[in-house]
Design an enzyme around this catalytic site. Structure first.
Site, PDB file in Angstrom:
ATOM      1  N   CYS A 265      83.405 -46.334  -3.530  1.00  0.00           N
ATOM      2  CA  CYS A 265      83.053 -44.919  -3.536  1.00  0.00           C
ATOM      3  C   CYS A 265      82.303 -44.664  -4.848  1.00  0.00           C
ATOM      4  O   CYS A 265      82.889 -44.774  -5.924  1.00  0.00           O
ATOM      5  CB  CYS A 265      84.308 -44.056  -3.442  1.00  0.00           C
ATOM      6  SG  CYS A 265      83.932 -42.297  -3.479  1.00  0.00           S
ATOM      7  N   GLY A 266      81.016 -44.395  -4.729  1.00  0.00           N
ATOM      8  CA  GLY A 266      80.168 -44.263  -5.924  1.00  0.00           C
ATOM      9  C   GLY A 266      80.516 -43.054  -6.773  1.00  0.00           C
ATOM     10  O   GLY A 266      80.605 -43.141  -8.010  1.00  0.00           O
ATOM     11  N   ASN A 267      80.728 -41.910  -6.120  1.00  0.00           N
ATOM     12  CA  ASN A 267      81.129 -40.739  -6.905  1.00  0.00           C
ATOM     13  C   ASN A 267      82.563 -40.913  -7.381  1.00  0.00           C
ATOM     14  O   ASN A 267      82.932 -40.481  -8.471  1.00  0.00           O
ATOM     15  CB  ASN A 267      81.012 -39.470  -6.057  1.00  0.00           C
ATOM     16  CG  ASN A 267      79.569 -39.080  -5.838  1.00  0.00           C
ATOM     17  OD1 ASN A 267      78.733 -39.292  -6.710  1.00  0.00           O
ATOM     18  ND2 ASN A 267      79.276 -38.513  -4.679  1.00  0.00           N
TER      19      ASN A 267
ATOM     20  N   ASN B   7      78.576 -44.895   7.332  1.00  0.00           N
ATOM     21  CA  ASN B   7      78.265 -43.591   6.737  1.00  0.00           C
ATOM     22  C   ASN B   7      76.817 -43.283   7.130  1.00  0.00           C
ATOM     23  O   ASN B   7      75.943 -44.151   6.965  1.00  0.00           O
ATOM     24  CB  ASN B   7      78.398 -43.668   5.219  1.00  0.00           C
ATOM     25  CG  ASN B   7      79.786 -44.099   4.797  1.00  0.00           C
ATOM     26  OD1 ASN B   7      80.725 -43.317   4.840  1.00  0.00           O
ATOM     27  ND2 ASN B   7      79.940 -45.363   4.404  1.00  0.00           N
TER      28      ASN B   7
ATOM     29  N   ASN C  42      79.496 -50.789   0.934  1.00  0.00           N
ATOM     30  CA  ASN C  42      79.958 -50.162   2.175  1.00  0.00           C
ATOM     31  C   ASN C  42      78.715 -49.870   3.029  1.00  0.00           C
ATOM     32  O   ASN C  42      77.590 -49.841   2.524  1.00  0.00           O
ATOM     33  CB  ASN C  42      80.800 -48.910   1.892  1.00  0.00           C
ATOM     34  CG  ASN C  42      80.077 -47.879   1.047  1.00  0.00           C
ATOM     35  OD1 ASN C  42      78.967 -48.111   0.568  1.00  0.00           O
ATOM     36  ND2 ASN C  42      80.679 -46.737   0.845  1.00  0.00           N
TER      37      ASN C  42
ATOM     38  N   ASN D 129      89.709 -43.186   2.231  1.00  0.00           N
ATOM     39  CA  ASN D 129      89.031 -42.048   2.840  1.00  0.00           C
ATOM     40  C   ASN D 129      90.042 -40.961   3.208  1.00  0.00           C
ATOM     41  O   ASN D 129      91.254 -41.222   3.257  1.00  0.00           O
ATOM     42  CB  ASN D 129      88.288 -42.503   4.111  1.00  0.00           C
ATOM     43  CG  ASN D 129      86.995 -43.237   3.798  1.00  0.00           C
ATOM     44  OD1 ASN D 129      86.239 -42.822   2.918  1.00  0.00           O
ATOM     45  ND2 ASN D 129      86.738 -44.324   4.519  1.00  0.00           N
TER      46      ASN D 129
ATOM     47  N   ARG E 129      82.053 -41.987   7.012  1.00  0.00           N
ATOM     48  CA  ARG E 129      83.112 -42.695   7.726  1.00  0.00           C
ATOM     49  C   ARG E 129      84.454 -42.245   7.162  1.00  0.00           C
ATOM     50  O   ARG E 129      84.641 -42.232   5.944  1.00  0.00           O
ATOM     51  CB  ARG E 129      82.880 -44.196   7.481  1.00  0.00           C
ATOM     52  CG  ARG E 129      83.842 -45.131   8.116  1.00  0.00           C
ATOM     53  CD  ARG E 129      83.475 -46.570   7.832  1.00  0.00           C
ATOM     54  NE  ARG E 129      83.548 -46.943   6.431  1.00  0.00           N
ATOM     55  CZ  ARG E 129      83.529 -48.201   5.960  1.00  0.00           C
ATOM     56  NH1 ARG E 129      83.425 -49.197   6.808  1.00  0.00           N
ATOM     57  NH2 ARG E 129      83.597 -48.467   4.679  1.00  0.00           N
TER      58      ARG E 129
ATOM     59  N   CYS F 194      77.789 -38.077  -1.525  1.00  0.00           N
ATOM     60  CA  CYS F 194      78.216 -39.461  -1.306  1.00  0.00           C
ATOM     61  C   CYS F 194      77.359 -40.322  -2.225  1.00  0.00           C
ATOM     62  O   CYS F 194      76.139 -40.418  -2.043  1.00  0.00           O
ATOM     63  CB  CYS F 194      78.020 -39.852   0.155  1.00  0.00           C
ATOM     64  SG  CYS F 194      78.477 -41.563   0.482  1.00  0.00           S
ATOM     65  N   GLY F 195      77.992 -40.918  -3.219  1.00  0.00           N
ATOM     66  CA  GLY F 195      77.241 -41.667  -4.229  1.00  0.00           C
ATOM     67  C   GLY F 195      76.631 -42.949  -3.676  1.00  0.00           C
ATOM     68  O   GLY F 195      75.450 -43.234  -3.906  1.00  0.00           O
ATOM     69  N   THR F 196      77.438 -43.721  -2.942  1.00  0.00           N
ATOM     70  CA  THR F 196      76.876 -44.929  -2.345  1.00  0.00           C
ATOM     71  C   THR F 196      75.770 -44.521  -1.370  1.00  0.00           C
ATOM     72  O   THR F 196      74.729 -45.188  -1.271  1.00  0.00           O
ATOM     73  CB  THR F 196      77.968 -45.748  -1.608  1.00  0.00           C
ATOM     74  OG1 THR F 196      78.731 -44.861  -0.782  1.00  0.00           O
ATOM     75  CG2 THR F 196      78.886 -46.449  -2.584  1.00  0.00           C
TER      76      THR F 196
END
Ligand SMILES: N[C@@H](CCC[C@H](N)C(=O)O)C(=O)O
Length: 268
Positions: free
Chosen positions: A68-70, A174, A141, A59, A193, A201-203
């Site tokens: 991290c999805g993206n 998040n 996450n 982060n 977060r 934020c992908g996730t």
């Protein structure tokens, strides 16, 4: 920000990551993707047979996150750009396990994000005197998803909105704020977060799609039919599909915008 370091030779303590991600004193970023061969990283060696490359994600404040999805989509874009892979399907090792990514010919990138885990224990999130119940969704996450009438009600998101009970998220969370835009179409803002408000934020978008589907009474596991949501984020649009087996695909663009070198003296 992407830091290529195939043999894991660059030391990236939290203070250095935070400095690199600082938008005024450094380069600037919501997070850092340290690109390392799985075989060269102690946390990824066990995945090396399945995925040659490890996304060592941090982060913006230097803290470590599981996924991290993206990030994993742009990570794949970087591997293609650097000539390590060609378009098509590839596997990327992450702290949340091996993720399979597809670099589509039209420039979009799809990642198989795995399954969402919805927990009973949620929290109440408060901003400027308004409170909402938030759904607890784990995408590798932690996420708290709150449905709001107006995204402006999320306030400036410079700091983390208070939530309780805090014990529900011992490792932090998040927080997504979601507003309806149409049938199977929502918009969201997020306080991440370790990074504050980000443009995507992908996730988080996956957590939002699943929480919205359940709110709308849609569950692919029950109907045997995939459910797709369009999720608008400040930086663009993501398309999220949940399949009957619970697997979630996320599709969106991933673009490298600049390249450069960092002066080692500054880094030191
Ligand atoms: N801040 C997150 C990790 C990054 C999530 C990311 N932006 C995404 O696209 O999924 C965390 O600490 O969990």
């Amino acid at each position: 920000m992407i830091v290529p370091d195939a043999e894991n030779a660059v030391d990236l303590p939290p203070a250095v990551v935070a400095r690199l991600c600082d938008r005024r004193a450094g380069i600037g970023g919501d997070g850092l993707l340290h690109v390392v061969r799985s075989a060269a990283h102690p946390e990824a060696r066990h995945m090396a047979d399945e995925a040659e490359w490890f996304m060592d994600y941090r982060n913006a404040d230097g803290s470590v996150a599981e996924m991290c999805g993206n990030g994993v989509r742009v990570f794949a874009r970087y591997l293609e750009h650097a000539g390590h892979v060609t378009a098509g399907r590839l596997a990327v090792a992450t702290r949340g396990g091996v993720k399979h990514v597809h670099l589509d010919k039209d420039g979009s990138v799809t990642v198989a994000m795995g399954r969402a885990v919805l927990a009973e224990a949620g929290v109440t999130v408060t901003v400027d005197g308004r409170s909402w119940p938030a759904r607890n969704v784990n995408m590798g996450n932690p996420h708290a998803v709150a449905f709001v009438e107006d995204l402006d009600h999320a306030g400036n998101l410079f700091t983390e909105p208070p939530y309780e009970p805090a014990a529900v998220y011992p490792d932090g969370v998040n927080i997504e704020f979601v507003a309806d835009r149409g049938p199977r179409h929502v918009a969201m803002r997020v306080h991440e977060r370790g990074a504050a408000e980000t443009r995507s934020c992908g996730t988080g978008a996956c957590a939002v799609a699943v929480a919205t589907a359940r709110r709308d009474g849609a569950d692919p596991a029950e109907t045997g039919t995939p459910v797709t949501y369009t999720v608008d984020v400040l930086g663009g649009t993501l398309v999220i599909t949940e399949h009957p087996d619970g697997q979630i695909d996320m599709t969106g663009p991933a673009v490298i915008v600049a390249e450069g070198t960092v002066d080692p003296a500054w880094l030191g």
